[in-house]
Design an enzyme around this catalytic site. Sequence first.
Site, PDB file in Angstrom:
ATOM      1  CG  ASP A 241     -11.550 -24.554 -21.640  1.00  0.00           C
ATOM      2  OD1 ASP A 241     -11.074 -23.322 -21.797  1.00  0.00           O
ATOM      3  OD2 ASP A 241     -10.566 -25.586 -21.349  1.00  0.00           O
ATOM      4  N   GLY A 242     -12.329 -23.305 -24.537  1.00  0.00           N
ATOM      5  CA  GLY A 242     -11.938 -23.151 -25.670  1.00  0.00           C
ATOM      6  C   GLY A 242     -12.047 -22.106 -26.601  1.00  0.00           C
TER       7      GLY A 242
ATOM      8  CD1 TRP B  44     -14.251 -22.655 -32.551  1.00  0.00           C
ATOM      9  CD2 TRP B  44     -14.360 -20.339 -32.695  1.00  0.00           C
ATOM     10  NE1 TRP B  44     -15.286 -22.248 -33.571  1.00  0.00           N
ATOM     11  CE2 TRP B  44     -15.369 -20.859 -33.586  1.00  0.00           C
ATOM     12  CE3 TRP B  44     -14.198 -19.007 -32.463  1.00  0.00           C
ATOM     13  CZ2 TRP B  44     -15.979 -20.022 -34.370  1.00  0.00           C
ATOM     14  CZ3 TRP B  44     -14.858 -18.075 -33.472  1.00  0.00           C
ATOM     15  CH2 TRP B  44     -15.667 -18.901 -34.190  1.00  0.00           C
TER      16      TRP B  44
ATOM     17  CG  HIS C 267     -13.679 -14.467 -24.729  1.00  0.00           C
ATOM     18  ND1 HIS C 267     -13.507 -15.839 -24.220  1.00  0.00           N
ATOM     19  CD2 HIS C 267     -12.317 -13.886 -24.409  1.00  0.00           C
ATOM     20  CE1 HIS C 267     -12.050 -15.838 -23.610  1.00  0.00           C
ATOM     21  NE2 HIS C 267     -11.722 -14.962 -23.965  1.00  0.00           N
TER      22      HIS C 267
ATOM     23  CD  GLU D 237      -8.381 -19.966 -10.079  1.00  0.00           C
ATOM     24  OE1 GLU D 237      -9.386 -20.013 -10.697  1.00  0.00           O
ATOM     25  OE2 GLU D 237      -7.996 -20.327  -8.755  1.00  0.00           O
ATOM     26  CG  ASN D 238     -10.757 -16.585 -16.155  1.00  0.00           C
ATOM     27  OD1 ASN D 238     -12.055 -16.988 -16.129  1.00  0.00           O
ATOM     28  ND2 ASN D 238      -9.790 -17.466 -16.527  1.00  0.00           N
ATOM     29  CD1 TRP D 239      -9.873 -12.026 -10.508  1.00  0.00           C
ATOM     30  CD2 TRP D 239     -10.549 -10.067 -11.887  1.00  0.00           C
ATOM     31  NE1 TRP D 239     -11.338 -11.455 -10.286  1.00  0.00           N
ATOM     32  CE2 TRP D 239     -11.425 -10.452 -11.113  1.00  0.00           C
ATOM     33  CE3 TRP D 239     -10.484  -9.084 -12.873  1.00  0.00           C
ATOM     34  CZ2 TRP D 239     -12.845  -9.671 -11.586  1.00  0.00           C
ATOM     35  CZ3 TRP D 239     -11.448  -8.402 -12.830  1.00  0.00           C
ATOM     36  CH2 TRP D 239     -12.905  -8.826 -12.442  1.00  0.00           C
TER      37      TRP D 239
ATOM     38  NE  ARG E 153     -12.047 -27.893 -19.104  1.00  0.00           N
ATOM     39  CZ  ARG E 153     -11.246 -27.203 -18.132  1.00  0.00           C
ATOM     40  NH1 ARG E 153     -11.320 -27.657 -17.057  1.00  0.00           N
ATOM     41  NH2 ARG E 153     -10.412 -26.357 -18.596  1.00  0.00           N
TER      42      ARG E 153
HETATM   43  C1  FPP Z   1     -13.009 -19.999 -21.676  1.00  0.00           C
HETATM   44  O1  FPP Z   1     -12.292 -20.373 -22.931  1.00  0.00           O
HETATM   45  C2  FPP Z   1     -13.981 -19.368 -21.677  1.00  0.00           C
HETATM   46  C3  FPP Z   1     -13.901 -18.047 -21.002  1.00  0.00           C
HETATM   47  C4  FPP Z   1     -12.876 -17.790 -19.689  1.00  0.00           C
HETATM   48  C5  FPP Z   1     -15.023 -16.972 -20.866  1.00  0.00           C
HETATM   49  C6  FPP Z   1     -16.430 -17.616 -21.029  1.00  0.00           C
HETATM   50  C7  FPP Z   1     -17.077 -16.238 -21.539  1.00  0.00           C
HETATM   51  C8  FPP Z   1     -18.145 -16.534 -22.283  1.00  0.00           C
HETATM   52  C9  FPP Z   1     -18.752 -17.609 -23.305  1.00  0.00           C
HETATM   53  C10 FPP Z   1     -18.504 -15.199 -23.041  1.00  0.00           C
HETATM   54  C11 FPP Z   1     -19.352 -14.573 -21.972  1.00  0.00           C
HETATM   55  C12 FPP Z   1     -20.257 -15.461 -21.287  1.00  0.00           C
HETATM   56  C13 FPP Z   1     -21.431 -14.699 -20.838  1.00  0.00           C
HETATM   57  C14 FPP Z   1     -22.174 -15.679 -19.879  1.00  0.00           C
HETATM   58  C15 FPP Z   1     -22.185 -13.598 -21.201  1.00  0.00           C
HETATM   59  P1  FPP Z   1     -10.429 -19.858 -22.966  1.00  0.00           P
HETATM   60  O2  FPP Z   1     -10.410 -18.408 -23.149  1.00  0.00           O
HETATM   61  O3  FPP Z   1     -10.091 -20.394 -21.740  1.00  0.00           O
HETATM   62  O4  FPP Z   1     -10.127 -20.738 -24.123  1.00  0.00           O
HETATM   63  P2  FPP Z   1      -8.808 -21.417 -24.121  1.00  0.00           P
HETATM   64  O5  FPP Z   1      -8.683 -22.564 -23.108  1.00  0.00           O
HETATM   65  O6  FPP Z   1      -8.743 -21.735 -25.636  1.00  0.00           O
HETATM   66  O7  FPP Z   1      -7.478 -20.283 -24.218  1.00  0.00           O
END
Ligand code: FPP
Length: 247
Positions: A21-22, A26, A38, A68-70, A189
């Site tokens: 997460d994050g 970042w 990402h 839920e990410n959709w 996490r």
């Molecule tokens: C959470 O950060 C991260 C994700 C939902 C996606 C994780 C994906 C990757 C690390 C890249 C690809 C992975 C693979 C296995 C190839 P967030 O977007 O929720 O960050 P935030 O909470 O700061 O908004």
Amino acid sequence: MDLKSHIDQSKLPQHIAIIMDGNGRWAKAHGHPRVFGHRNGVKSVREASEAAAEIGVKYLTLYAFSTENWGRPKFEVNALMTLLVKTLRNEIKTLMKNNIRLQAIGDIENLPGDCHKHLLEAIDKTKDNTRMTLVLALNYSAKWEIMRAVRHLAKAAKDGKIEPSQIQEDDFVNALSTQGIPDPELLIRTSGESRISNFLLWQIAYAELSFLDIFWPDFRKEHLYQAIIDFQNRERRFGKTSEQLQP
Ligand code: FPP
């Protein structure tokens, strides 16, 4: 002495799960769009996988995309799917070289076509590797998985294949998408949030939880080593008393 040498090999967790997460925060902190986070998160995926395999961890599960990410902006969802396909294609050689098997949990049939195809190819190509299993949770949520298991058992009961009063814990475990994978002993996490976010709800019943105050793109091998050392210093009682655990 370096952190790695402080790890007690006799008390190694065989399965570690990570909520990465994050990435978005970042990227924002570095003055870039979320997708930049990402992309940089992929380096941390590599670090975590390499470190886990080198130490001798047998299973590493990474929460890469939730059901839920959709709901995120279409542009971000597309970028994540593209990144996944690109990463699968780029990393397959490294997985083979390091004898790592890839598996996936989640509703993977409903991923975009090319994503599903590359995922199945990578799973098939690495299926005989034995050093560590890297499990990607993709289009996954624990509630989705539990509901699917319930429907599966209800149908088996309706079809007369199983007697409802005889349903055992193992029947349920075998209907989960983690079938055959031991429960994680350690759940990490990143990003400073102390939440589980619909991840492996059944499987983490007795996992030790480790919430790290760094964003995922900053995650390096040392963070994994430290989390394992902290895990090894905890007393895992499984409902018993401290005295009962003394040899
Ligand atoms: C959470 O950060 C991260 C994700 C939902 C996606 C994780 C994906 C990757 C690390 C890249 C690809 C992975 C693979 C296995 C190839 P967030 O977007 O929720 O960050 P935030 O909470 O700061 O908004």
